[in-house]
Design a protein around this motif. Structure first.
Motif, short mmCIF file in Angstrom:
data_model
loop_
_atom_site.label_atom_id
_atom_site.label_comp_id
_atom_site.label_asym_id
_atom_site.label_seq_id
_atom_site.Cartn_x
_atom_site.Cartn_y
_atom_site.Cartn_z
N ILE A 129 -59.70 34.11 4.69
CA ILE A 129 -59.21 33.11 3.73
C ILE A 129 -60.42 32.57 2.97
O ILE A 129 -61.31 31.96 3.55
CB ILE A 129 -58.49 31.96 4.47
N THR A 130 -60.45 32.85 1.68
CA THR A 130 -61.62 32.49 0.87
C THR A 130 -61.23 31.53 -0.24
O THR A 130 -60.06 31.42 -0.62
CB THR A 130 -62.24 33.75 0.24
N GLY A 131 -62.23 30.84 -0.77
CA GLY A 131 -61.99 29.92 -1.87
C GLY A 131 -63.00 28.79 -1.87
O GLY A 131 -63.63 28.51 -0.84
N PRO A 132 -63.17 28.12 -2.99
CA PRO A 132 -64.13 27.02 -3.08
C PRO A 132 -63.63 25.78 -2.33
O PRO A 132 -62.49 25.74 -1.85
CB PRO A 132 -64.21 26.76 -4.58
N ALA A 133 -64.50 24.80 -2.22
CA ALA A 133 -64.10 23.53 -1.61
C ALA A 133 -62.92 22.96 -2.37
O ALA A 133 -62.87 22.98 -3.60
CB ALA A 133 -65.28 22.55 -1.66
N SER B 51 -66.34 30.17 1.97
CA SER B 51 -66.51 29.89 0.55
C SER B 51 -67.43 30.90 -0.10
O SER B 51 -67.51 30.97 -1.34
CB SER B 51 -67.08 28.48 0.35
N LEU B 52 -68.14 31.68 0.72
CA LEU B 52 -69.11 32.65 0.21
C LEU B 52 -68.87 34.02 0.86
O LEU B 52 -69.69 34.52 1.61
CB LEU B 52 -70.54 32.19 0.52
N PRO C 190 -57.47 35.11 -1.20
CA PRO C 190 -58.28 34.23 -2.06
C PRO C 190 -57.47 33.03 -2.55
O PRO C 190 -56.34 33.18 -3.01
CB PRO C 190 -58.66 35.15 -3.22
N LEU C 191 -58.05 31.85 -2.40
CA LEU C 191 -57.37 30.62 -2.82
C LEU C 191 -58.09 30.00 -4.02
O LEU C 191 -59.30 30.18 -4.19
CB LEU C 191 -57.34 29.60 -1.68
#
Length: 328
Positions: A27-31, A129-130, A146-147
């Motif tokens: 599960i990825t994505g920025p803050a 996040s990375l 990806p979020l």
């Protein structure tokens, strides 16, 4: 394509209903994108009960804990032991790795066997996040989710400077190699500013701690450990700052592609990543073919992959990417 956390959960819920859930998700994505919240909802779905902040006897959470803010091999071995043991409630077991990009190389390699052959009735959720900092062998064994943030994020001062540099470049009629090199120098200057700020903040924090602990008998040993901690923290925050600038570069070309597809051209501001610069990305959408825009965007995706290799020289990798993207 990035999803909202709600969209992603609906897809996972559908896969669960059809008995098609994967054993490992990244599960990825920025803050602000809801990575931890989505993991919590998926755990509740698998365990068939209400869960709060991943707190449950059959959820085993691993996070960076060492002085270097890394996930150590001992933590991964403990996770493996827990997953191989029988569930306390006789049901599913779930391993959650928060900030998976902080896995030490030996911990990441040791984890591969668990990813390849997970214990029965177990699932693995990696949050990051990375993701470009993860081993390719881990990425290939997880299904990526990806979020995107629910609300548009405000550009940082460095991102704003970069956007204005990109705007100036786009407004030139026939930019060439000289302009491409000028742009990469501006990008490197922004990276230098980021590192200086991060270093200054870390130095100030370490100095404040020194004042508090300098009278203790273990001051020497403590200082050495804290210096190691802040050294790792500086590098981690620098990579995050570089990531945010590269994300801006990718958004720039993605907006140009969206503008090109918009009918009439230039009237797509509600779905742009950088709506303030809609006129500039519309110009790029008109100036270049779809194939060219895809190639330019791919230059920064390739750059991310190169920078994930510790043997790659950052300056050379940046120059090659910028020449591909901006060397007309």
């Amino acid at each position: 394509m990035p999803f909202t956390a709600d969209e992603a959960f609906n897809l996972l819920q559908s896969a669960y209903a059809n008995n098609r859930l994967a054993h490992a998700y990244l599960i990825t994505g920025p803050a602000g994108s809801g990575k931890r919240e989505l993991a919590n909802r998926l755990c509740a779905l698998l365990l068939k009960e209400k869960i709060t902040d991943l707190k449950h006897s059959d959820i085993h959470v691993i996070e960076p804990e060492s002085k270097s803010r890394r996930i150590l091999i001992e933590q991964m071995r403990e996770l493996e032991r827990n997953l191989h043991m029988r569930s306390l409630l006789g049901g599913h077991k779930i391993g959650v790795i928060v900030d998976a990009d902080r896995l030490q190389p030996n911990a990441a390699n040791a984890f591969l066997k668990t990813l390849e052959e997970p214990p029965g009735q177990s699932s693995l959720l990696l949050l990051s996040s990375l993701p470009d900092q993860l081993l390719e062998t881990i990425l290939s064994r997880c299904l990526d989710i990806p979020l995107r943030p629910v609300e548009a994020r405000q550009a940082t001062p460095l991102q704003t400077k970069l956007l204005h540099a990109l705007q100036a470049h786009a407004q030139q009629e026939r930019p060439g190699l000289v302009e491409a090199f000028r742009l990469v120098r501006e990008f490197q200057t922004l990276l230098g500013e980021a590192r200086e700020t991060i270093q200054a903040d870390a130095d100030a924090a370490l100095k404040a701690e020194e004042q508090h602990y300098k009278q203790t008998s273990e001051a020497g040993k403590w200082l050495e450990e804290r210096e190691d901690y802040y050294k790792a923290l500086i590098e981690s925050r620098y990579v995050a700052a570089r990531h945010s600038l590269l994300e801006t570069m990718e958004q720039w070309w993605a907006d140009a592609l969206r503008q090109q597809a918009a009918q009439p051209a230039g009237e797509l501001t509600s779905t742009l990543d950088q709506p303030t610069f809609a006129a500039d990305t519309a110009t790029l959408g008109t100036r270049h073919s779809t194939t060219t825009l895809l190639r330019k965007s791919d230059a920064f995706e390739t750059l991310r992959q190169h920078l994930a290799n510790p043997g790659v020289q950052e300056q050379l990798a940046l120059e090659c990417a910028f020449l591909r993207a901006f060397g007309e």
